[in-house]
Design an enzyme around this catalytic site. Sequence first.
Site, PDB file in Angstrom:
ATOM      1  N   THR A  24     -13.754  -7.120   2.887  1.00  0.00           N
ATOM      2  CA  THR A  24     -13.647  -7.417   4.329  1.00  0.00           C
ATOM      3  C   THR A  24     -13.917  -6.195   5.205  1.00  0.00           C
ATOM      4  O   THR A  24     -14.053  -6.326   6.419  1.00  0.00           O
ATOM      5  CB  THR A  24     -12.260  -7.991   4.669  1.00  0.00           C
ATOM      6  OG1 THR A  24     -11.246  -7.083   4.209  1.00  0.00           O
ATOM      7  CG2 THR A  24     -12.065  -9.346   4.032  1.00  0.00           C
TER       8      THR A  24
ATOM      9  N   LYS B 228       1.345  -8.145  -3.289  1.00  0.00           N
ATOM     10  CA  LYS B 228       0.016  -7.754  -3.772  1.00  0.00           C
ATOM     11  C   LYS B 228       0.088  -6.295  -4.202  1.00  0.00           C
ATOM     12  O   LYS B 228       0.373  -5.411  -3.394  1.00  0.00           O
ATOM     13  CB  LYS B 228      -1.060  -7.913  -2.707  1.00  0.00           C
ATOM     14  CG  LYS B 228      -2.459  -7.591  -3.248  1.00  0.00           C
ATOM     15  CD  LYS B 228      -3.509  -7.541  -2.156  1.00  0.00           C
ATOM     16  CE  LYS B 228      -3.522  -6.231  -1.402  1.00  0.00           C
ATOM     17  NZ  LYS B 228      -4.106  -5.086  -2.185  1.00  0.00           N
TER      18      LYS B 228
ATOM     19  N   ASP C 260      -4.124  -6.925  -7.773  1.00  0.00           N
ATOM     20  CA  ASP C 260      -5.407  -6.735  -7.101  1.00  0.00           C
ATOM     21  C   ASP C 260      -6.083  -5.464  -7.608  1.00  0.00           C
ATOM     22  O   ASP C 260      -6.153  -4.461  -6.909  1.00  0.00           O
ATOM     23  CB  ASP C 260      -5.169  -6.659  -5.586  1.00  0.00           C
ATOM     24  CG  ASP C 260      -6.442  -6.450  -4.791  1.00  0.00           C
ATOM     25  OD1 ASP C 260      -7.509  -6.890  -5.245  1.00  0.00           O
ATOM     26  OD2 ASP C 260      -6.357  -5.826  -3.701  1.00  0.00           O
ATOM     27  N   LEU C 261      -6.599  -5.528  -8.842  1.00  0.00           N
ATOM     28  CA  LEU C 261      -7.255  -4.357  -9.431  1.00  0.00           C
ATOM     29  C   LEU C 261      -8.771  -4.492  -9.488  1.00  0.00           C
ATOM     30  O   LEU C 261      -9.464  -3.562  -9.884  1.00  0.00           O
ATOM     31  CB  LEU C 261      -6.691  -4.082 -10.830  1.00  0.00           C
ATOM     32  CG  LEU C 261      -5.180  -3.791 -10.874  1.00  0.00           C
ATOM     33  CD1 LEU C 261      -4.747  -3.451 -12.299  1.00  0.00           C
ATOM     34  CD2 LEU C 261      -4.797  -2.672  -9.915  1.00  0.00           C
ATOM     35  N   LYS C 262      -9.280  -5.648  -9.100  1.00  0.00           N
ATOM     36  CA  LYS C 262     -10.725  -5.854  -8.947  1.00  0.00           C
ATOM     37  C   LYS C 262     -11.500  -5.365 -10.178  1.00  0.00           C
ATOM     38  O   LYS C 262     -12.402  -4.531 -10.073  1.00  0.00           O
ATOM     39  CB  LYS C 262     -11.251  -5.172  -7.683  1.00  0.00           C
ATOM     40  CG  LYS C 262     -10.581  -5.611  -6.395  1.00  0.00           C
ATOM     41  CD  LYS C 262     -11.186  -4.881  -5.200  1.00  0.00           C
ATOM     42  CE  LYS C 262     -10.544  -5.282  -3.888  1.00  0.00           C
ATOM     43  NZ  LYS C 262      -9.147  -4.798  -3.750  1.00  0.00           N
ATOM     44  N   PHE C 263     -11.195  -5.916 -11.335  1.00  0.00           N
ATOM     45  CA  PHE C 263     -11.857  -5.475 -12.562  1.00  0.00           C
ATOM     46  C   PHE C 263     -13.371  -5.696 -12.488  1.00  0.00           C
ATOM     47  O   PHE C 263     -13.846  -6.745 -12.072  1.00  0.00           O
ATOM     48  CB  PHE C 263     -11.293  -6.226 -13.765  1.00  0.00           C
ATOM     49  CG  PHE C 263      -9.828  -5.973 -14.003  1.00  0.00           C
ATOM     50  CD1 PHE C 263      -9.337  -4.682 -14.136  1.00  0.00           C
ATOM     51  CD2 PHE C 263      -8.935  -7.032 -14.090  1.00  0.00           C
ATOM     52  CE1 PHE C 263      -7.987  -4.448 -14.360  1.00  0.00           C
ATOM     53  CE2 PHE C 263      -7.587  -6.806 -14.319  1.00  0.00           C
ATOM     54  CZ  PHE C 263      -7.106  -5.512 -14.451  1.00  0.00           C
ATOM     55  N   HIS C 264     -14.115  -4.689 -12.904  1.00  0.00           N
ATOM     56  CA  HIS C 264     -15.581  -4.735 -12.879  1.00  0.00           C
ATOM     57  C   HIS C 264     -16.079  -3.816 -13.984  1.00  0.00           C
ATOM     58  O   HIS C 264     -16.153  -2.598 -13.813  1.00  0.00           O
ATOM     59  CB  HIS C 264     -16.083  -4.273 -11.504  1.00  0.00           C
ATOM     60  CG  HIS C 264     -17.558  -4.441 -11.311  1.00  0.00           C
ATOM     61  ND1 HIS C 264     -18.164  -4.229 -10.099  1.00  0.00           N
ATOM     62  CD2 HIS C 264     -18.551  -4.792 -12.163  1.00  0.00           C
ATOM     63  CE1 HIS C 264     -19.470  -4.457 -10.212  1.00  0.00           C
ATOM     64  NE2 HIS C 264     -19.720  -4.788 -11.462  1.00  0.00           N
ATOM     65  N   ASP C 265     -16.396  -4.408 -15.125  1.00  0.00           N
ATOM     66  CA  ASP C 265     -16.787  -3.611 -16.287  1.00  0.00           C
ATOM     67  C   ASP C 265     -17.553  -4.518 -17.239  1.00  0.00           C
ATOM     68  O   ASP C 265     -17.889  -5.655 -16.884  1.00  0.00           O
ATOM     69  CB  ASP C 265     -15.529  -3.027 -16.949  1.00  0.00           C
ATOM     70  CG  ASP C 265     -15.786  -1.662 -17.585  1.00  0.00           C
ATOM     71  OD1 ASP C 265     -16.757  -1.562 -18.377  1.00  0.00           O
ATOM     72  OD2 ASP C 265     -15.038  -0.718 -17.303  1.00  0.00           O
ATOM     73  N   ILE C 266     -17.807  -4.058 -18.445  1.00  0.00           N
ATOM     74  CA  ILE C 266     -18.474  -4.914 -19.420  1.00  0.00           C
ATOM     75  C   ILE C 266     -17.549  -6.084 -19.764  1.00  0.00           C
ATOM     76  O   ILE C 266     -16.327  -5.980 -19.636  1.00  0.00           O
ATOM     77  CB  ILE C 266     -18.883  -4.134 -20.680  1.00  0.00           C
ATOM     78  CG1 ILE C 266     -17.654  -3.590 -21.417  1.00  0.00           C
ATOM     79  CG2 ILE C 266     -19.843  -3.005 -20.321  1.00  0.00           C
ATOM     80  CD1 ILE C 266     -17.968  -2.952 -22.753  1.00  0.00           C
ATOM     81  N   PRO C 267     -18.117  -7.227 -20.174  1.00  0.00           N
ATOM     82  CA  PRO C 267     -17.297  -8.430 -20.381  1.00  0.00           C
ATOM     83  C   PRO C 267     -16.087  -8.229 -21.282  1.00  0.00           C
ATOM     84  O   PRO C 267     -14.986  -8.693 -20.963  1.00  0.00           O
ATOM     85  CB  PRO C 267     -18.306  -9.412 -20.983  1.00  0.00           C
ATOM     86  CG  PRO C 267     -19.615  -9.021 -20.388  1.00  0.00           C
ATOM     87  CD  PRO C 267     -19.562  -7.523 -20.322  1.00  0.00           C
TER      88      PRO C 267
ATOM     89  N   ARG D 278      -4.463 -10.678  10.373  1.00  0.00           N
ATOM     90  CA  ARG D 278      -3.709  -9.907  11.343  1.00  0.00           C
ATOM     91  C   ARG D 278      -3.023 -10.849  12.326  1.00  0.00           C
ATOM     92  O   ARG D 278      -3.699 -11.612  13.019  1.00  0.00           O
ATOM     93  CB  ARG D 278      -4.631  -8.948  12.120  1.00  0.00           C
ATOM     94  CG  ARG D 278      -5.200  -7.806  11.283  1.00  0.00           C
ATOM     95  CD  ARG D 278      -4.116  -6.817  10.920  1.00  0.00           C
ATOM     96  NE  ARG D 278      -4.630  -5.649  10.224  1.00  0.00           N
ATOM     97  CZ  ARG D 278      -4.746  -5.551   8.905  1.00  0.00           C
ATOM     98  NH1 ARG D 278      -4.410  -6.578   8.141  1.00  0.00           N
ATOM     99  NH2 ARG D 278      -5.181  -4.433   8.354  1.00  0.00           N
TER     100      ARG D 278
ATOM    101  N   ASP E 271       0.853  -1.190   0.000  1.00  0.00           N
ATOM    102  CA  ASP E 271       0.000   0.000   0.000  1.00  0.00           C
ATOM    103  C   ASP E 271       0.888   1.238   0.000  1.00  0.00           C
ATOM    104  O   ASP E 271       0.883   2.049   0.937  1.00  0.00           O
ATOM    105  CB  ASP E 271      -0.937  -0.026   1.205  1.00  0.00           C
ATOM    106  CG  ASP E 271      -1.893  -1.207   1.155  1.00  0.00           C
ATOM    107  OD1 ASP E 271      -2.333  -1.549   0.043  1.00  0.00           O
ATOM    108  OD2 ASP E 271      -2.167  -1.801   2.207  1.00  0.00           O
TER     109      ASP E 271
ATOM    110  N   GLY F 247      -0.838  -6.805   5.104  1.00  0.00           N
ATOM    111  CA  GLY F 247      -0.275  -5.505   4.777  1.00  0.00           C
ATOM    112  C   GLY F 247       0.443  -4.847   5.920  1.00  0.00           C
ATOM    113  O   GLY F 247       1.626  -5.093   6.166  1.00  0.00           O
ATOM    114  N   ARG F 248      -0.276  -4.006   6.638  1.00  0.00           N
ATOM    115  CA  ARG F 248       0.349  -3.124   7.614  1.00  0.00           C
ATOM    116  C   ARG F 248       1.182  -3.812   8.692  1.00  0.00           C
ATOM    117  O   ARG F 248       2.218  -3.273   9.084  1.00  0.00           O
ATOM    118  CB  ARG F 248      -0.732  -2.222   8.234  1.00  0.00           C
ATOM    119  CG  ARG F 248      -1.122  -1.090   7.296  1.00  0.00           C
ATOM    120  CD  ARG F 248      -2.420  -0.403   7.666  1.00  0.00           C
ATOM    121  NE  ARG F 248      -3.585  -1.176   7.212  1.00  0.00           N
ATOM    122  CZ  ARG F 248      -4.785  -0.676   7.097  1.00  0.00           C
ATOM    123  NH1 ARG F 248      -5.015   0.588   7.408  1.00  0.00           N
ATOM    124  NH2 ARG F 248      -5.784  -1.432   6.672  1.00  0.00           N
TER     125      ARG F 248
END
Length: 231
Positions: free
Chosen positions: A119, A33, A60-67, A180, A11, A209-210
Site C-alpha cells: 500500500t 499482526k 505478516d512475514l511476507k515469505f518470498h523464496d523458492i517453493p 485510517r 510495530d 497500526g499507529r
Amino acid sequence: MALPKIYVALDCQTQEEADQLVSRLPSGQVGLKVGKELFTSIGPEWVRKQVEQGFSIFLDLKFHDIPNTVAKAVTSAAKIGVDIVNVHASGGSDMMRAAKDALEPFDNPPLLIAVTVLTSMSDADLADIGIQVTAEQQVLNLAKLTQKAGLDGVVCSAQEARMLKDALGESFKLVTPGIRPANSATDDQKRVMTPKEAMLAGVDYMVIGRPITRSETPEETVAEILASIGE
C-alpha cells in the site's frame, strides 16, 4: 470460530513495548499482526504465548523464496498456531501452490493469503521497477494468480476491494492495511480508507497500526473503531 475484523499492527522493537501494548487490547475483539520487526526481535515463542492467551495472530512475514523454503516456513507458522500467514504473490504460482499444499495436513490450517502491491507503492513506484501497468491492474493480475494457485485471499488496499470481490467472488478473503480512522494521519500509506468505508467496500479483515498503537488510550480507540463498523 470467526476471526476478528481488526488486527492491530504491533510495530514494536522490544518485548517490553509489545507486552505493554498487548496488555491494553481486548483479546476477544481484536487480533495481533506480528511483522518482521517484532518477530525478528523476540521470535516465535512470544507469538505462541499470545495464541495461548486467546489472541488471533496474523503472522505478516511476507515469505518470498523458492517453493520448498516457503512451504517449510508456512508449516512452521501453522505449528505456532497463527490464524493468518502470508506470502508474496510475485513469488509465482509454484511457490504459492507449494505453500498451500504444505498446510493440507493441518486440521485447522491458517488462512494463506498473498501480498499483491504494497500500500506504500504508487503507479510511479511500480514503473521504477519495470512494471508498466497501474497499481490497480497489478493488484488484479496478482490476485487472479493467487486464486488460481488455490490460496484463500490477498493483502490489498481497501480501494481495490470492490474490484477484487467483483472479479474473484465474495468468498475470496481480503486483508487490508492502510486503514485510517477519520481524522487520522495517513503517515507513509498512499492508498488509505476509513474502517467503515473499507467494510462497505468488501474488506474482510483490517490491519490498523499507529492510530491504535500511538493512542494514549488504545483500548478506547479500539472500542471507537469497532463501534464505527457496527461491531
